[in-house]
Write a protein that holds these residues in place. Structure first.
Motif, PDB file in Angstrom:
ATOM      1  N   GLN A 144      25.853  51.361 -35.269  1.00 32.49           N
ATOM      2  CA  GLN A 144      25.803  52.760 -34.863  1.00 32.49           C
ATOM      3  C   GLN A 144      27.078  53.162 -34.129  1.00 32.49           C
ATOM      4  O   GLN A 144      27.640  54.234 -34.387  1.00 32.49           O
ATOM      5  CB  GLN A 144      24.587  52.999 -33.977  1.00 32.49           C
ATOM      6  CG  GLN A 144      24.374  54.458 -33.595  1.00 32.49           C
ATOM      7  CD  GLN A 144      23.088  54.666 -32.829  1.00 32.49           C
ATOM      8  OE1 GLN A 144      22.348  53.714 -32.556  1.00 32.49           O
ATOM      9  NE2 GLN A 144      22.793  55.907 -32.476  1.00 32.49           N
ATOM     10  N   GLY A 145      27.551  52.309 -33.218  1.00 33.55           N
ATOM     11  CA  GLY A 145      28.783  52.620 -32.498  1.00 33.55           C
ATOM     12  C   GLY A 145      29.989  52.676 -33.415  1.00 33.55           C
ATOM     13  O   GLY A 145      30.859  53.545 -33.268  1.00 33.55           O
ATOM     14  N   LEU A 146      30.046  51.763 -34.366  1.00 34.67           N
ATOM     15  CA  LEU A 146      31.160  51.757 -35.309  1.00 34.67           C
ATOM     16  C   LEU A 146      31.149  53.007 -36.180  1.00 34.67           C
ATOM     17  O   LEU A 146      32.193  53.605 -36.457  1.00 34.67           O
ATOM     18  CB  LEU A 146      31.099  50.506 -36.181  1.00 34.67           C
ATOM     19  CG  LEU A 146      32.255  50.289 -37.156  1.00 34.67           C
ATOM     20  CD1 LEU A 146      33.558  50.112 -36.400  1.00 34.67           C
ATOM     21  CD2 LEU A 146      31.980  49.074 -38.033  1.00 34.67           C
ATOM     22  N   LEU A 147      29.969  53.412 -36.609  1.00 32.95           N
ATOM     23  CA  LEU A 147      29.855  54.620 -37.423  1.00 32.95           C
ATOM     24  C   LEU A 147      30.285  55.848 -36.636  1.00 32.95           C
ATOM     25  O   LEU A 147      30.989  56.729 -37.165  1.00 32.95           O
ATOM     26  CB  LEU A 147      28.422  54.776 -37.918  1.00 32.95           C
ATOM     27  CG  LEU A 147      28.116  56.028 -38.741  1.00 32.95           C
ATOM     28  CD1 LEU A 147      28.978  56.076 -39.994  1.00 32.95           C
ATOM     29  CD2 LEU A 147      26.635  56.099 -39.091  1.00 32.95           C
ATOM     30  N   ILE A 148      29.882  55.924 -35.366  1.00 30.39           N
ATOM     31  CA  ILE A 148      30.263  57.065 -34.523  1.00 30.39           C
ATOM     32  C   ILE A 148      31.780  57.141 -34.378  1.00 30.39           C
ATOM     33  O   ILE A 148      32.392  58.210 -34.527  1.00 30.39           O
ATOM     34  CB  ILE A 148      29.589  56.962 -33.151  1.00 30.39           C
ATOM     35  CG1 ILE A 148      28.075  57.155 -33.283  1.00 30.39           C
ATOM     36  CG2 ILE A 148      30.162  57.988 -32.170  1.00 30.39           C
ATOM     37  CD1 ILE A 148      27.304  56.860 -32.022  1.00 30.39           C
ATOM     38  N   SER A 149      32.418  56.003 -34.108  1.00 31.83           N
ATOM     39  CA  SER A 149      33.878  55.995 -33.936  1.00 31.83           C
ATOM     40  C   SER A 149      34.593  56.316 -35.246  1.00 31.83           C
ATOM     41  O   SER A 149      35.655  56.958 -35.241  1.00 31.83           O
ATOM     42  CB  SER A 149      34.336  54.636 -33.406  1.00 31.83           C
ATOM     43  OG  SER A 149      34.066  53.611 -34.350  1.00 31.83           O
ATOM     44  N   THR A 150      34.030  55.878 -36.364  1.00 29.57           N
ATOM     45  CA  THR A 150      34.648  56.162 -37.663  1.00 29.57           C
ATOM     46  C   THR A 150      34.589  57.643 -37.985  1.00 29.57           C
ATOM     47  O   THR A 150      35.547  58.206 -38.547  1.00 29.57           O
ATOM     48  CB  THR A 150      33.939  55.356 -38.769  1.00 29.57           C
ATOM     49  OG1 THR A 150      34.020  53.963 -38.467  1.00 29.57           O
ATOM     50  CG2 THR A 150      34.586  55.607 -40.123  1.00 29.57           C
ATOM     51  N   LEU A 151      33.502  58.291 -37.621  1.00 31.72           N
ATOM     52  CA  LEU A 151      33.348  59.707 -37.927  1.00 31.72           C
ATOM     53  C   LEU A 151      34.109  60.608 -36.972  1.00 31.72           C
ATOM     54  O   LEU A 151      34.578  61.678 -37.367  1.00 31.72           O
ATOM     55  CB  LEU A 151      31.859  60.084 -37.911  1.00 31.72           C
ATOM     56  CG  LEU A 151      30.960  59.404 -38.957  1.00 31.72           C
ATOM     57  CD1 LEU A 151      29.510  59.800 -38.746  1.00 31.72           C
ATOM     58  CD2 LEU A 151      31.411  59.769 -40.366  1.00 31.72           C
ATOM     59  N   THR A 152      34.261  60.208 -35.718  1.00 31.60           N
ATOM     60  CA  THR A 152      34.852  61.092 -34.710  1.00 31.60           C
ATOM     61  C   THR A 152      36.338  60.834 -34.475  1.00 31.60           C
ATOM     62  O   THR A 152      37.127  61.763 -34.392  1.00 31.60           O
ATOM     63  CB  THR A 152      34.104  60.953 -33.380  1.00 31.60           C
ATOM     64  OG1 THR A 152      34.196  59.596 -32.919  1.00 31.60           O
ATOM     65  CG2 THR A 152      32.639  61.318 -33.542  1.00 31.60           C
ATOM     66  N   ARG A 153      36.705  59.542 -34.290  1.00 30.58           N
ATOM     67  CA  ARG A 153      38.086  59.138 -34.000  1.00 30.58           C
ATOM     68  C   ARG A 153      38.615  59.777 -32.720  1.00 30.58           C
ATOM     69  O   ARG A 153      39.807  59.998 -32.557  1.00 30.58           O
ATOM     70  CB  ARG A 153      39.010  59.482 -35.167  1.00 30.58           C
ATOM     71  CG  ARG A 153      38.615  58.840 -36.480  1.00 30.58           C
ATOM     72  CD  ARG A 153      39.656  59.059 -37.545  1.00 30.58           C
ATOM     73  NE  ARG A 153      39.264  58.421 -38.796  1.00 30.58           N
ATOM     74  CZ  ARG A 153      40.028  58.358 -39.877  1.00 30.58           C
ATOM     75  NH1 ARG A 153      41.259  58.889 -39.835  1.00 30.58           N
ATOM     76  NH2 ARG A 153      39.602  57.782 -40.978  1.00 30.58           N
ATOM     77  N   ASN A 154      37.713  60.080 -31.791  1.00 34.49           N
ATOM     78  CA  ASN A 154      38.084  60.693 -30.519  1.00 34.49           C
ATOM     79  C   ASN A 154      37.151  60.156 -29.447  1.00 34.49           C
ATOM     80  O   ASN A 154      35.922  60.179 -29.621  1.00 34.49           O
ATOM     81  CB  ASN A 154      37.995  62.221 -30.609  1.00 34.49           C
ATOM     82  CG  ASN A 154      38.349  62.914 -29.312  1.00 34.49           C
ATOM     83  OD1 ASN A 154      37.516  63.041 -28.427  1.00 34.49           O
ATOM     84  ND2 ASN A 154      39.601  63.354 -29.204  1.00 34.49           N
ATOM     85  N   GLN A 155      37.730  59.669 -28.329  1.00 33.05           N
ATOM     86  CA  GLN A 155      36.915  59.009 -27.309  1.00 33.05           C
ATOM     87  C   GLN A 155      35.895  59.950 -26.680  1.00 33.05           C
ATOM     88  O   GLN A 155      34.729  59.575 -26.499  1.00 33.05           O
ATOM     89  CB  GLN A 155      37.820  58.441 -26.214  1.00 33.05           C
ATOM     90  CG  GLN A 155      38.624  57.237 -26.635  1.00 33.05           C
ATOM     91  CD  GLN A 155      39.312  56.598 -25.445  1.00 33.05           C
ATOM     92  OE1 GLN A 155      38.723  55.826 -24.712  1.00 33.05           O
ATOM     93  NE2 GLN A 155      40.574  56.929 -25.260  1.00 33.05           N
ATOM     94  N   LEU A 156      36.325  61.154 -26.337  1.00 32.48           N
ATOM     95  CA  LEU A 156      35.416  62.088 -25.670  1.00 32.48           C
ATOM     96  C   LEU A 156      34.248  62.452 -26.590  1.00 32.48           C
ATOM     97  O   LEU A 156      33.081  62.409 -26.182  1.00 32.48           O
ATOM     98  CB  LEU A 156      36.165  63.352 -25.246  1.00 32.48           C
ATOM     99  CG  LEU A 156      35.326  64.436 -24.563  1.00 32.48           C
ATOM    100  CD1 LEU A 156      34.682  63.889 -23.296  1.00 32.48           C
ATOM    101  CD2 LEU A 156      36.190  65.663 -24.256  1.00 32.48           C
ATOM    102  N   VAL A 157      34.562  62.784 -27.822  1.00 31.69           N
ATOM    103  CA  VAL A 157      33.504  63.138 -28.768  1.00 31.69           C
ATOM    104  C   VAL A 157      32.623  61.926 -29.061  1.00 31.69           C
ATOM    105  O   VAL A 157      31.395  62.035 -29.150  1.00 31.69           O
ATOM    106  CB  VAL A 157      34.114  63.692 -30.069  1.00 31.69           C
ATOM    107  CG1 VAL A 157      33.015  64.011 -31.078  1.00 31.69           C
ATOM    108  CG2 VAL A 157      34.947  64.933 -29.777  1.00 31.69           C
ATOM    109  N   ALA A 158      33.235  60.747 -29.197  1.00 34.96           N
ATOM    110  CA  ALA A 158      32.474  59.533 -29.470  1.00 34.96           C
ATOM    111  C   ALA A 158      31.503  59.233 -28.328  1.00 34.96           C
ATOM    112  O   ALA A 158      30.354  58.835 -28.562  1.00 34.96           O
ATOM    113  CB  ALA A 158      33.413  58.359 -29.695  1.00 34.96           C
TER     114      ALA A 158
END
Length: 381
Positions: free
Chosen positions: A282-296
């Motif tokens: 789930q964390g990897l998917l979130i980072s892949t979709l957002t690519r932004n720390q604040l949004v992630a």
């Protein structure tokens, strides 16, 4: 510049190199140790000592309209109870303002006919007025008063040779799995799910999103590494970090908080590993979709941490929620993990429960990784 689009064979050497790189990055990042070591300890001590649903002292007002030996005996049983602090008065109007102000949780009124009616009635000849502003507390106080009344009747019946009518039904309570009714026995195991959620979803999403922001991910994608190698190399250090945190949390739960571990340690590690993979996916998917720390961070909190806290049966009972929210909870991985933790710690290796939860977690993890594989490309856009 982009990597070749032709499929590349899997290389353990490239994976090992990426794992070494990630381990060094974790060692250089103090926040990783804060999340993996300090935060779990703080959460365990918070839920072990700071949060408790155990019975506590309740402030009661007792109105005795006509003092008799029976009212004195009942008043003594109240004052001797470890759950009540009793204030006695002859007039209910003296105590009512304290109930309205919240200084008292309930008022018990013993009418002038208490002694006479106690001998010939099955129902309690008393009036109980509770503060309904807090329904949970009101129900607890009412339940304790009912039990105390039944116990007082039995004691009086023994001392007077069964002169007082006994209740027609005798109830014997037997508590399984958590006989002492200690709330820490299910709060502490449940907090392990919150800890692994933070490490798996939030920490992974932030760390990988940071690489996209700093441009180091682009440099990595320019190498001959393929998608599978990238995912394995990225997630392995955090998987080890999470499992180490789980081991530390289990030791604290058993040694410090005296929570029983009735199930197999092998089963506990196995179900924790499956949940850790789910959170990492789930964390990897979130980072892949957002690519932004604040949004992630925002998405990770909204999609993993808060659902794990509210929809896992950890603190709030799912049965008391609307049916729509109960159906939503089936999509929350922590629901299955909290159930598994409480089963392994308190009941043991219940195969039917653990197999169902493991299958549900595996299916959710597979969905996360499948979407991530489809969304991840080892090339620069």
């Amino acid at each position: 510049m982009s990597a070749s689009s032709a499929p590349r064979p899997f290389s353990t050497r490239r994976v090992a190199g990426l794992i070494r790189k990630e381990v060094r990055q974790v060692l250089r990042d103090p926040s990783s140790f804060v999340v993996a070591i300090i935060l779990p300890a703080l959460l365990l001590f918070l839920f072990g000592y700071g949060v408790s649903f155990d019975p506590r002292h309740y402030d009661l007002g007792l109105v005795i309209e006509q003092p008799t030996p029976e009212t004195g005996s009942f008043a003594t049983s109240l004052t001797n109870s470890p759950f009540f602090d009793v204030e006695i008065s002859r007039d209910r109007r003296v105590l009512e303002p304290q109930l309205v102000a919240g200084d008292l949780h309930a008022i018990i009124v013993l009418p002038a006919s208490f002694s006479e009616e106690a001998y010939r009635r099955h129902s309690a000849p008393l009036q109980l007025i509770v503060d309904g502003a807090d329904p949970n507390t009101a129900n607890l106080v009412e339940g304790y008063i009912e039990l105390l009344w039944v116990n007082w009747l039995e004691q009086e019946s023994i001392s007077r040779g069964n002169a007082i009518a006994k209740p027609p039904i005798s109830i014997e309570h037997r508590i399984w799995f958590n006989a002492e009714l200690a709330s820490r026995n299910y709060l502490v195991p449940g907090s392990i799910a919150i800890i692994l959620t933070l490490i798996g979803s939030l920490l992974t999403a932030l760390v990988i999103a940071k690489e996209w922001e700093r441009g180091t991910m682009e440099a990595l994608l320019a190498t001959p590494i393929n998608v599978t190698e990238l995912l394995i190399g990225k997630l392995t250090p955090y998987f080890i970090l999470g499992m180490g945190s789980m081991g530390l949390s289990t030791l604290l739960a058993v040694i410090v908080f005296d929570v029983p571990l009735r199930g197999s340690l092998f089963v506990l590690v196995g179900i924790s590993a499956i949940y850790m993979l789910t959170s990492l996916g789930q964390g990897l998917l979130i980072s892949t979709l957002t690519r932004n720390q604040l949004v992630a961070a925002q998405i990770a909190i909204l999609s993993s941490f808060l659902p794990a806290f509210y929809f896992s049966n950890f603190v709030f009972e799912l049965e008391s929620m609307p049916i729509v929210l109960q159906w939503v909870s089936y999509a929350v991985p922590a629901r299955y993990f909290v159930s598994s933790l409480q089963t392994v710690f308190l009941a043991g290796d219940i195969t039917s429960i653990l197999l169902f939860n493991a299958a549900a977690l595996s299916a959710i993890a597979a969905a996360f990784f499948a979407i991530t594989l489809l969304r991840t490309r080892t090339r620069l856009d």
